[in-house]
Scaffold this motif. Sequence first.
Motif, PDB file in Angstrom:
ATOM      1  N   ALA A  73       0.698  -1.280  -0.080  1.00 16.67           N
ATOM      2  CA  ALA A  73       0.099   0.070  -0.055  1.00 16.67           C
ATOM      3  C   ALA A  73       0.803   1.295  -0.059  1.00 16.67           C
ATOM      4  O   ALA A  73       0.616   2.088  -0.743  1.00 16.67           O
ATOM      5  N   GLN A  74       2.097   1.066   0.680  1.00 20.00           N
ATOM      6  CA  GLN A  74       2.825   2.492   0.664  1.00 20.00           C
ATOM      7  C   GLN A  74       3.671   2.761  -0.561  1.00 20.00           C
ATOM      8  O   GLN A  74       4.208   3.754  -0.622  1.00 20.00           O
ATOM      9  N   ARG A  75       3.591   1.851  -1.534  1.00 19.18           N
ATOM     10  CA  ARG A  75       4.078   1.960  -2.756  1.00 19.18           C
ATOM     11  C   ARG A  75       3.059   2.179  -3.757  1.00 19.18           C
ATOM     12  O   ARG A  75       3.328   2.335  -5.172  1.00 19.18           O
ATOM     13  N   ALA A  76       1.693   2.490  -3.383  1.00 16.94           N
ATOM     14  CA  ALA A  76       0.540   2.764  -4.367  1.00 16.94           C
ATOM     15  C   ALA A  76       0.808   4.147  -5.195  1.00 16.94           C
ATOM     16  O   ALA A  76       0.505   4.211  -6.368  1.00 16.94           O
ATOM     17  N   GLU A  77       1.659   5.001  -4.620  1.00 14.84           N
ATOM     18  CA  GLU A  77       1.626   6.097  -5.189  1.00 14.84           C
ATOM     19  C   GLU A  77       3.283   6.331  -5.481  1.00 14.84           C
ATOM     20  O   GLU A  77       3.755   7.562  -5.575  1.00 14.84           O
ATOM     21  N   ASP A  78       3.940   5.132  -5.779  1.00 14.41           N
ATOM     22  CA  ASP A  78       5.510   5.346  -6.116  1.00 14.41           C
ATOM     23  C   ASP A  78       5.779   6.151  -7.464  1.00 14.41           C
ATOM     24  O   ASP A  78       4.905   5.922  -8.167  1.00 14.41           O
ATOM     25  N   PRO A  79       6.663   7.054  -7.392  1.00 16.99           N
ATOM     26  CA  PRO A  79       6.892   7.539  -8.786  1.00 16.99           C
ATOM     27  C   PRO A  79       7.028   6.806 -10.047  1.00 16.99           C
ATOM     28  O   PRO A  79       6.263   7.102 -11.122  1.00 16.99           O
ATOM     29  N   ALA A  80       7.379   5.413  -9.883  1.00 16.23           N
ATOM     30  CA  ALA A  80       7.263   4.775 -11.232  1.00 16.23           C
ATOM     31  C   ALA A  80       5.852   4.301 -11.426  1.00 16.23           C
ATOM     32  O   ALA A  80       5.612   4.133 -12.667  1.00 16.23           O
ATOM     33  N   VAL A  81       5.000   4.019 -10.538  1.00 17.71           N
ATOM     34  CA  VAL A  81       3.580   3.672 -10.560  1.00 17.71           C
ATOM     35  C   VAL A  81       2.880   4.983 -11.292  1.00 17.71           C
ATOM     36  O   VAL A  81       2.261   4.792 -12.313  1.00 17.71           O
ATOM     37  N   VAL A  82       3.057   6.301 -10.629  1.00 19.09           N
ATOM     38  CA  VAL A  82       2.525   7.406 -11.283  1.00 19.09           C
ATOM     39  C   VAL A  82       2.852   7.694 -12.867  1.00 19.09           C
ATOM     40  O   VAL A  82       2.155   8.004 -13.416  1.00 19.09           O
ATOM     41  N   ARG A  83       4.302   7.571 -12.971  1.00 15.92           N
ATOM     42  CA  ARG A  83       4.524   7.694 -14.487  1.00 15.92           C
ATOM     43  C   ARG A  83       3.982   6.624 -15.335  1.00 15.92           C
ATOM     44  O   ARG A  83       3.642   7.244 -16.432  1.00 15.92           O
ATOM     45  N   GLN A  84       4.003   5.450 -14.865  1.00 16.43           N
ATOM     46  CA  GLN A  84       3.481   4.738 -15.832  1.00 16.43           C
ATOM     47  C   GLN A  84       1.836   4.669 -16.127  1.00 16.43           C
ATOM     48  O   GLN A  84       1.497   4.419 -17.079  1.00 16.43           O
ATOM     49  N   VAL A  85       1.158   5.405 -15.328  1.00 12.53           N
ATOM     50  CA  VAL A  85      -0.116   5.711 -15.290  1.00 12.53           C
ATOM     51  C   VAL A  85      -0.454   6.438 -16.503  1.00 12.53           C
ATOM     52  O   VAL A  85      -0.852   6.948 -17.415  1.00 12.53           O
TER      53      VAL A  85
END
Length: 360
Positions: free
Chosen positions: A38-50
């Motif tokens: 859950a603490q990685r849900a807003e990780d920069p890698a995730v946000v970038r891929q979205v």
Amino acid sequence: MIAAAVLSFVLLGLVLLLGLVLPSVTSPTVPFGVRVPAQRAEDPAVVRQVRIYRWRVLVCGLVAASGGVGLFVATGATLLLPLSVLVLVGLWYGCFYLAHQEIRAAKAAGAWFEGLHQGISVDTGLRTDPPRFPWLWLAPAVIITAATAVTGVLLYPSMPHVLAVHYGTKGLPDREVAKSIGAAFSLVFVQVGLTALLAGMAAAIIRSRPDLDPAHPAGSARWSRHYISVGAKALLGLVAMIDLGMLGSSLLMWTGTVTRWAPLVVALPVLAAVVITVVVLARNNRERGANGEDTGLTHRDDDKYWRGGLFYINREDHALVVPRRFGLGWTLNWGNPGAAMLIAGVVALIALVVIFRLGG
């Protein structure tokens, strides 16, 4: 021709819109089908891929639409318009898979689950006391199917000796067969089979294994019970609208009515039901019941059971359907033999339509 073009562009727009909004309505702990803490849900890698995924989907939608229109103008074949929808679905999965792979790589490189306490949560109450099957929601589909059958019996003596079983792009019949019980009642048989199939799927959803959050077990269990009930009702509402479309199509065939809007008789009720179903599930999909409790556990890293982020294969899991990781609703457990039986039933239903409507 106009009806086919309108229908194709509406469907293309719906697929494109759904592709763009799916990241926003999917659980934040499974971005693009990858299990993350859950603490990685807003990780920069995730946000970038979205962000990259949405740009890719938008470009693919424009390419599919312009390609379909260009080929239609050049050839005049309206079949190329609905094919552009299939092309967009294929391109959409390509966009999804690229994002899926990038997040998996970032997860592995950053060791996101290292040092975390992983666990699973089970609510035995959902097994011993599951939500009740919504029989009242099944009633409309049963009533529409029965009304179609009764109407067909009453009209059978006066039906044309040759029945139009398929309409071309201009609304004119391009496939006709001699009147027979099989041809005249082919869509009634489909109604019966489809109603039974989706009612069985609704029952499987009621008994499905929920994906509970071990950090918030009580809240996610309450949410799962509500979502299961909503999903079963939505599925039964969808089959009722499909049956309604088949009633309209049967009436056209039985009365010999010719109209350029014939394709919309079936398509409009189904499209309306699909839109409503998607909206209802989307509104209830992302919120997973977190209410302040926190056990300190995180989801078990179970990516090995999900091929490509979309297909669940786990022979040790006896569940036939499980919550979908990316998107809305549920998906089959392809490790369960019942999944093959279900697909065989769908193939048999399609074969029945082909034999009765096109084999004469």
